[in-house]
Design a protein around this motif. Structure first.
Motif, mmCIF file in Angstrom:
data_model
loop_
_atom_site.group_PDB
_atom_site.id
_atom_site.type_symbol
_atom_site.label_atom_id
_atom_site.label_comp_id
_atom_site.label_asym_id
_atom_site.label_seq_id
_atom_site.Cartn_x
_atom_site.Cartn_y
_atom_site.Cartn_z
ATOM 1 N N HIS A 97 17.611 34.061 90.276
ATOM 2 C CA HIS A 97 16.941 34.130 88.975
ATOM 3 C C HIS A 97 17.926 34.198 87.818
ATOM 4 O O HIS A 97 17.514 34.253 86.655
ATOM 5 N N MET A 98 19.229 34.214 88.119
ATOM 6 C CA MET A 98 20.246 34.269 87.077
ATOM 7 C C MET A 98 20.969 32.936 86.968
ATOM 8 O O MET A 98 21.182 32.249 87.972
ATOM 9 N N THR A 99 21.376 32.589 85.747
ATOM 10 C CA THR A 99 22.210 31.411 85.563
ATOM 11 C C THR A 99 23.586 31.658 86.185
ATOM 12 O O THR A 99 23.942 32.787 86.549
ATOM 13 N N VAL A 100 24.343 30.584 86.280
ATOM 14 C CA VAL A 100 25.716 30.697 86.783
ATOM 15 C C VAL A 100 26.513 31.700 85.959
ATOM 16 O O VAL A 100 27.213 32.571 86.493
ATOM 17 N N GLY A 101 26.403 31.593 84.639
ATOM 18 C CA GLY A 101 27.146 32.505 83.769
ATOM 19 C C GLY A 101 26.772 33.956 83.981
ATOM 20 O O GLY A 101 27.638 34.837 84.043
ATOM 21 N N ARG A 102 25.479 34.235 84.123
ATOM 22 C CA ARG A 102 25.034 35.618 84.338
ATOM 23 C C ARG A 102 25.430 36.118 85.727
ATOM 24 O O ARG A 102 25.741 37.307 85.902
ATOM 25 N N ASN A 103 25.424 35.233 86.728
ATOM 26 C CA ASN A 103 25.884 35.621 88.057
ATOM 27 C C ASN A 103 27.337 36.068 88.019
ATOM 28 O O ASN A 103 27.697 37.107 88.578
#
Length: 286
Positions: A97-103
């Motif tokens: 549920h998270m974007t690459v950046g948030r991951n």
């Protein structure tokens, strides 16, 4: 207990580490020194103890007995989340549920890093794994190789002194695996962090490693460079596991100048005998 200090290239010391599950010993007196900044690969067949060793270092598995030091400090009893260690798993473990950046930013968020600093570190980590243009995508929009590179970026974004990798390329095709091997080696050189890498693939181990520890039945059979393991195996298991070989058994006799090996009537010099072998053997390499 205090977490490991945030210094790059932490040394690791395992001293007579045992992990028992009832009567079964997954690790049986394992001792190993990993130097700061070294790329050490734990190599062996399934069930040999290599992944258990990695889990012990990470803090996912408690030791039954023995000593474990990371960066000169005992970490026995220290929970995994306080060891300040980066981990890359085989199956990525990204948050869908998270974007690459948030991951990638997640470890920094947990550590209370400010927003601007988070952005800077995330951009740097993604650039290092050549994923800088994918920060706004979701894991489901990425290939397996891209997801693995994001997992690697997440593991290095907080500058850990130690990075553990558990068969991270096992689910990828051969061509992509070979390319990522070179990328992992490049990242190791750039970071100077201690890498501990688990695999059952001898070719992968030979490409990546400064040294290799060969595991068998919960013990370490031999530790050395790829060349040392190939040219000077300490045991028959190592000789068979590292590289292809034909094994010939013979009879030993002493001719006054050393030990000779007689096979099918032919006699050749036998400079040494492999550990644990009652009779001398010859390994023929292709």
């Amino acid at each position: 207990m205090n977490p490991i200090p945030d210094n790059r290239g932490a040394a690791i010391d395992l001293e007579s580490v045992t992990k028992a599950y009832g009567a079964f010993k997954a690790l049986d007196g394992v001792s190993l020194r990993i130097e700061p900044g070294e790329f050490m690969t734990l190599l062996g067949p399934s069930g040999s103890g290599k992944t258990t060793t990695l889990n012990v270092i990470a803090g996912f598995t408690d030791v039954s007995s023995g000593k474990l030091l990371v960066g000169g400090q005992s970490v026995v009893g220290v929970p995994a989340h306080k060891r300040n260690i980066g981990v890359v798993f085989q199956h990525y473990a990204l948050f869908p549920h998270m974007t690459v950046g948030r991951n990638v930013a997640y470890p920094l968020t947990l550590r209370g890093v400010g927003q601007e600093e988070r952005k800077r570190r995330v951009a740097k980590a993604l650039d290092m794994v050549k994923m800088g243009d994918f920060a706004h995508r979701y894991p489901s929009e990425l290939s397996g190789g891209q997801q693995q590179r994001v997992a690697l970026a997440r593991a290095i974004v907080f500058d850990p002194p130690l990075l553990l990798m558990d068969e991270p390329l096992g689910a990828l095709d051969k061509k992509l695996r070979e390319w990522l091997q070179l990328e992992i080696k490049r990242i190791h050189r750039e970071l100077g962090t201690t890498f501990v890498y688990v695999t059952h693939d001898q070719e992968e181990a030979l490409v990546l490693s400064d040294r290799i520890a060969v595991f068998n039945r919960g013990r370490i059979e031999q530790v050395g460079t790829g060349r040392q393991l190939y040219d000077e195996p300490a045991t028959l298991f190592v000789g068979r596991f590292i590289g292809d070989s034909t094994v010939l058994r013979g009879e030993a006799r002493s001719d006054g100048t050393g030990t000779a090996l007689t096979i099918a009537g032919e006699t050749v010099a036998a400079p040494r005998r492999l550990a644990g072998e009652a009779s001398p053997v010859m390994l023929l390499r292709p």
